[in-house]
Scaffold this motif. Structure first.
Motif, PDB file in Angstrom:
ATOM      1  N   ALA A 150      -3.314 -12.582   3.222  1.00 48.04           N
ATOM      2  CA  ALA A 150      -3.343 -13.902   2.588  1.00 48.04           C
ATOM      3  C   ALA A 150      -4.764 -14.439   2.462  1.00 48.04           C
ATOM      4  CB  ALA A 150      -2.477 -14.882   3.379  1.00 48.04           C
ATOM      5  N   ALA A 151      -5.672 -14.008   3.337  1.00 48.41           N
ATOM      6  CA  ALA A 151      -7.052 -14.484   3.272  1.00 48.41           C
ATOM      7  C   ALA A 151      -7.857 -13.771   2.191  1.00 48.41           C
ATOM      8  CB  ALA A 151      -7.732 -14.307   4.621  1.00 48.41           C
ATOM      9  N   ALA A 152      -7.459 -12.555   1.831  1.00 46.62           N
ATOM     10  CA  ALA A 152      -8.160 -11.783   0.803  1.00 46.62           C
ATOM     11  C   ALA A 152      -7.117 -11.002   0.003  1.00 46.62           C
ATOM     12  CB  ALA A 152      -9.182 -10.839   1.423  1.00 46.62           C
ATOM     13  N   PRO A 153      -6.283 -11.697  -0.777  1.00 50.60           N
ATOM     14  CA  PRO A 153      -5.152 -11.041  -1.432  1.00 50.60           C
ATOM     15  C   PRO A 153      -5.578 -10.077  -2.531  1.00 50.60           C
ATOM     16  CG  PRO A 153      -5.367 -13.303  -2.183  1.00 50.60           C
ATOM     17  CD  PRO A 153      -6.336 -13.137  -1.062  1.00 50.60           C
ATOM     18  N   SER A 154      -4.800  -9.003  -2.681  1.00 49.39           N
ATOM     19  CA  SER A 154      -5.023  -8.029  -3.740  1.00 49.39           C
ATOM     20  C   SER A 154      -3.674  -7.414  -4.089  1.00 49.39           C
ATOM     21  CB  SER A 154      -6.004  -6.941  -3.294  1.00 49.39           C
ATOM     22  OG  SER A 154      -5.466  -6.203  -2.212  1.00 49.39           O
ATOM     23  N   MET A 155      -3.615  -6.713  -5.225  1.00 46.35           N
ATOM     24  CA  MET A 155      -2.387  -6.019  -5.608  1.00 46.35           C
ATOM     25  C   MET A 155      -2.382  -4.646  -4.952  1.00 46.35           C
ATOM     26  SD  MET A 155       0.520  -5.920  -7.174  1.00 46.35           S
ATOM     27  CE  MET A 155       0.678  -7.041  -8.564  1.00 46.35           C
ATOM     28  N   PRO A 156      -1.541  -4.431  -3.936  1.00 44.85           N
ATOM     29  CA  PRO A 156      -1.498  -3.115  -3.276  1.00 44.85           C
ATOM     30  C   PRO A 156      -0.995  -2.049  -4.238  1.00 44.85           C
ATOM     31  CG  PRO A 156      -0.443  -4.832  -1.955  1.00 44.85           C
ATOM     32  CD  PRO A 156      -0.661  -5.391  -3.313  1.00 44.85           C
ATOM     33  N   GLY A 157      -1.317  -0.794  -3.921  1.00 44.69           N
ATOM     34  CA  GLY A 157      -0.914   0.295  -4.783  1.00 44.69           C
ATOM     35  C   GLY A 157       0.562   0.621  -4.699  1.00 44.69           C
ATOM     36  N   LEU A 158       1.132   0.552  -3.499  1.00 48.43           N
ATOM     37  CA  LEU A 158       2.524   0.929  -3.304  1.00 48.43           C
ATOM     38  C   LEU A 158       3.265  -0.158  -2.537  1.00 48.43           C
ATOM     39  CD1 LEU A 158       2.048   4.674  -2.262  1.00 48.43           C
ATOM     40  CD2 LEU A 158       2.833   3.817  -4.484  1.00 48.43           C
ATOM     41  N   PRO A 159       4.570  -0.370  -2.837  1.00 46.72           N
ATOM     42  CA  PRO A 159       5.333  -1.373  -2.096  1.00 46.72           C
ATOM     43  C   PRO A 159       5.674  -0.904  -0.689  1.00 46.72           C
ATOM     44  CG  PRO A 159       6.759  -0.227  -3.635  1.00 46.72           C
ATOM     45  CD  PRO A 159       5.364   0.277  -3.892  1.00 46.72           C
ATOM     46  N   GLU A 160       5.765  -1.845   0.231  1.00 46.11           N
ATOM     47  CA  GLU A 160       6.210  -1.531   1.585  1.00 46.11           C
ATOM     48  C   GLU A 160       7.725  -1.327   1.633  1.00 46.11           C
ATOM     49  OE1 GLU A 160       4.148  -0.906   3.831  1.00 46.11           O
ATOM     50  OE2 GLU A 160       2.293  -1.780   3.066  1.00 46.11           O
ATOM     51  N   LEU A 161       8.427  -1.973   0.726  1.00 42.04           N
ATOM     52  CA  LEU A 161       9.877  -1.837   0.603  1.00 42.04           C
ATOM     53  C   LEU A 161      10.147  -1.547  -0.859  1.00 42.04           C
ATOM     54  CD1 LEU A 161      12.528  -2.065   2.214  1.00 42.04           C
ATOM     55  CD2 LEU A 161      12.566  -4.507   1.675  1.00 42.04           C
ATOM     56  N   SER A 162      10.485  -0.296  -1.180  1.00 41.16           N
ATOM     57  CA  SER A 162      10.471   0.167  -2.569  1.00 41.16           C
ATOM     58  C   SER A 162      11.823   0.003  -3.258  1.00 41.16           C
ATOM     59  CB  SER A 162      10.025   1.627  -2.626  1.00 41.16           C
ATOM     60  OG  SER A 162      10.855   2.425  -1.807  1.00 41.16           O
ATOM     61  N   GLN A 163      12.344  -1.217  -3.274  1.00 42.91           N
ATOM     62  CA  GLN A 163      13.533  -1.539  -4.046  1.00 42.91           C
ATOM     63  C   GLN A 163      13.562  -3.033  -4.302  1.00 42.91           C
ATOM     64  OE1 GLN A 163      17.376  -1.452  -1.780  1.00 42.91           O
ATOM     65  NE2 GLN A 163      16.154  -0.314  -0.288  1.00 42.91           N
ATOM     66  N   PRO A 164      14.309  -3.474  -5.336  1.00 44.03           N
ATOM     67  CA  PRO A 164      14.339  -4.908  -5.663  1.00 44.03           C
ATOM     68  C   PRO A 164      14.833  -5.755  -4.502  1.00 44.03           C
ATOM     69  CG  PRO A 164      15.238  -3.622  -7.465  1.00 44.03           C
ATOM     70  CD  PRO A 164      15.058  -2.673  -6.308  1.00 44.03           C
ATOM     71  N   VAL A 165      14.222  -6.935  -4.369  1.00 44.15           N
ATOM     72  CA  VAL A 165      14.547  -7.879  -3.298  1.00 44.15           C
ATOM     73  C   VAL A 165      14.973  -9.196  -3.926  1.00 44.15           C
ATOM     74  CG1 VAL A 165      13.553  -9.253  -1.427  1.00 44.15           C
ATOM     75  CG2 VAL A 165      13.042  -6.813  -1.580  1.00 44.15           C
ATOM     76  N   ASN A 166      16.113  -9.716  -3.507  1.00 41.60           N
ATOM     77  CA  ASN A 166      16.612 -10.989  -4.034  1.00 41.60           C
ATOM     78  C   ASN A 166      15.975 -12.193  -3.370  1.00 41.60           C
ATOM     79  OD1 ASN A 166      18.297  -9.531  -5.673  1.00 41.60           O
ATOM     80  ND2 ASN A 166      20.161  -9.923  -4.487  1.00 41.60           N
ATOM     81  N   ALA A 213      16.825  -9.823   1.554  1.00 43.38           N
ATOM     82  CA  ALA A 213      18.107  -9.482   0.942  1.00 43.38           C
ATOM     83  C   ALA A 213      17.838  -8.490  -0.185  1.00 43.38           C
ATOM     84  CB  ALA A 213      18.784 -10.736   0.402  1.00 43.38           C
ATOM     85  N   LEU A 214      18.470  -7.326  -0.117  1.00 41.23           N
ATOM     86  CA  LEU A 214      18.212  -6.256  -1.071  1.00 41.23           C
ATOM     87  C   LEU A 214      19.113  -6.391  -2.291  1.00 41.23           C
ATOM     88  CD1 LEU A 214      17.945  -3.280   1.451  1.00 41.23           C
ATOM     89  CD2 LEU A 214      16.127  -4.776   0.591  1.00 41.23           C
ATOM     90  N   GLY A 215      18.555  -6.129  -3.461  1.00 39.25           N
ATOM     91  CA  GLY A 215      19.327  -6.240  -4.687  1.00 39.25           C
ATOM     92  C   GLY A 215      20.467  -5.253  -4.760  1.00 39.25           C
ATOM     93  N   SER A 216      20.359  -4.156  -4.038  1.00 37.51           N
ATOM     94  CA  SER A 216      21.405  -3.135  -4.030  1.00 37.51           C
ATOM     95  C   SER A 216      22.463  -3.384  -2.961  1.00 37.51           C
ATOM     96  CB  SER A 216      20.769  -1.755  -3.811  1.00 37.51           C
ATOM     97  OG  SER A 216      20.044  -1.724  -2.588  1.00 37.51           O
ATOM     98  N   GLY A 217      22.293  -4.447  -2.186  1.00 36.84           N
ATOM     99  CA  GLY A 217      23.226  -4.763  -1.109  1.00 36.84           C
ATOM    100  C   GLY A 217      22.622  -4.535   0.252  1.00 36.84           C
ATOM    101  N   GLY A 218      23.066  -5.306   1.213  1.00 34.18           N
ATOM    102  CA  GLY A 218      22.527  -5.205   2.554  1.00 34.18           C
ATOM    103  C   GLY A 218      21.208  -5.946   2.688  1.00 34.18           C
ATOM    104  N   VAL A 219      20.624  -5.854   3.864  1.00 33.91           N
ATOM    105  CA  VAL A 219      19.345  -6.502   4.139  1.00 33.91           C
ATOM    106  C   VAL A 219      18.410  -5.496   4.793  1.00 33.91           C
ATOM    107  CG1 VAL A 219      20.427  -8.778   4.428  1.00 33.91           C
ATOM    108  CG2 VAL A 219      20.016  -7.339   6.443  1.00 33.91           C
ATOM    109  N   ALA A 220      17.131  -5.866   4.830  1.00 28.72           N
ATOM    110  CA  ALA A 220      16.130  -5.099   5.570  1.00 28.72           C
ATOM    111  C   ALA A 220      15.391  -6.067   6.474  1.00 28.72           C
ATOM    112  CB  ALA A 220      15.170  -4.392   4.625  1.00 28.72           C
ATOM    113  N   ALA A 221      14.996  -5.607   7.642  1.00 26.20           N
ATOM    114  CA  ALA A 221      14.336  -6.457   8.628  1.00 26.20           C
ATOM    115  C   ALA A 221      12.987  -5.865   9.017  1.00 26.20           C
ATOM    116  CB  ALA A 221      15.214  -6.613   9.869  1.00 26.20           C
TER     117      ALA A 221
END
Length: 353
Positions: free
Chosen positions: A208-224, A239-247
């Motif tokens: 947050a102090a030096a934001p940039s667009m990372p190359g790869l997602p940490e969680l590689s699926q749509p998030v609601n 909340a995952l777009g495909s169902g379920g959650v990730a923590a």
């Protein structure tokens, strides 16, 4: 309003239900879209609540028992609102058919003036919700997908469709683009020193102090949706777009996926509660209603079977009043729970404008 990647956002279009929450037009005196809540924040007093709705602001001075219109932003859609220690920041989405006067340099502090796309940017700030001033640095007419408060009391983040992620370090008064991005950023969340943002490709984490667009997602699926957990400064649930959650327990860097839960449109972990809540608003989903988890999202119990509930808010305990959780249904109907979200009962109703 927050735009979601991979989720259907429901709207009640009288008399039918359609899959969109847009800026509906008015037909005579009857709005096309039923009024509903896009954001909930505390007011200036202990029992005050401010709602950002499809048709302006609503305010309660008695913990949600009764409501009155707050005309500070007119009758246009207040798409999102956040509260800082001494200020509020809100974004608007003007609606066709709503003939509201536009905010200009001469009248931008007048109650009822709108921050419309035809004049000034659609993000404003206020110290009381009644008089609003237009923020500077946002491209005119930009559509705001999400707002999120920072961690220091004066920082706010905004994602603008087609422009990227902007930051204000002075409580919404001025804005600067920090991450250029053509891809839509549908959700923002600050967790400790990290800024989390969701795109159709997945969830990314940056400093947050030096934001940039990372190359790869940490969680590689749509998030609601995303939310932090009470009593854990580095814990976040998605909340995952495909169902379920990730923590995640490290500010969104690493994740553990939990598949055995409904597909939630919204998550909420109000600070005054001990539970995590998931909301399934669509009547077409057999799991519709409000769900509760006491183990960080591993197991869930449905606690309120009702359609079109997509926002919760916790009222902390005060003199003569126990803590309560409020749930907001399209309409706007308000439900309350006095036992940490285990049982619910109707509390109040806000008439359609």
């Amino acid at each position: 309003m927050r735009l979601r990647a991979g989720a259907v956002v429901l709207a009640v279009v009288l008399p039918t239900v359609l899959a969109a929450c847009g800026g509906g037009t008015a037909t005579g005196s009857q709005p096309l879209v039923a009024d509903h809540v896009h954001g909930v924040v505390a007011g200036s007093q202990s029992a005050e609540i401010v709602l950002a709705t499809h048709y302006g602001l609503e305010q309660s001075e008695d913990a949600g028992a009764t409501w009155q219109a707050d005309n500070g932003l007119g009758e246009e859609m207040v798409a999102a609102i956040v509260k800082l220690p001494s200020d509020y920041v809100a974004s608007l989405q003007p609606m066709a058919g709503m003939q509201m006067p536009r905010m200009t340099a001469a009248n931008m502090s007048t109650p009822g003036m709108s921050m419309g796309a035809a004049s000034t940017p659609n993000i404003g700030y206020s110290n009381n919700t009644h008089r609003w001033y237009s923020g500077q640095g946002i491209p005119p007419g930009a559509a705001v997908a999400a707002l999120a408060a920072g961690s220091n009391g004066s920082t706010v983040w905004a994602s603008l469709i087609g422009f990227g992620i902007y930051e204000s370090t002075d409580a919404g008064r001025s804005w600067q683009r920090m991450i250029p991005a053509a891809v839509p950023v549908s959700d923002l969340l600050v967790v400790g020193a990290n800024l989390l943002f969701a795109t159709p490709s997945g969830l990314f984490v940056t400093d947050a102090a030096a934001p940039s667009m990372p190359g790869l997602p940490e969680l590689s699926q749509p998030v609601n949706d995303m939310t932090t957990l009470p009593n854990c400064g580095s814990c976040v649930v998605a909340a995952l777009g495909s169902g379920g959650v990730a923590a995640s327990r490290d500010g969104g860097v690493t994740w553990r996926q939990i598949a055995d839960s409904p597909t939630f449109d919204e998550l909420s972990a109000p600070p005054a509660t001990s539970a995590l809540f998931g909301m399934v608003p669509s009547a077409a989903d057999a799991n519709h209603g409000v769900w509760r988890s006491t183990d960080g999202g591993t197991t869930w119990t449905k606690v309120l079977t009702a359609t079109l509930i997509d926002h919760l808010y916790a009222m902390p305990a005060a003199a003569g009043r126990p803590p309560e959780i409020l749930a907001f249904q399209w309409g706007i109907n308000v439900f309350s729970s006095a036992d940490d979200g285990v049982t619910w009962s109707p509390l109040s109703h806000i008439p359609t404008p």
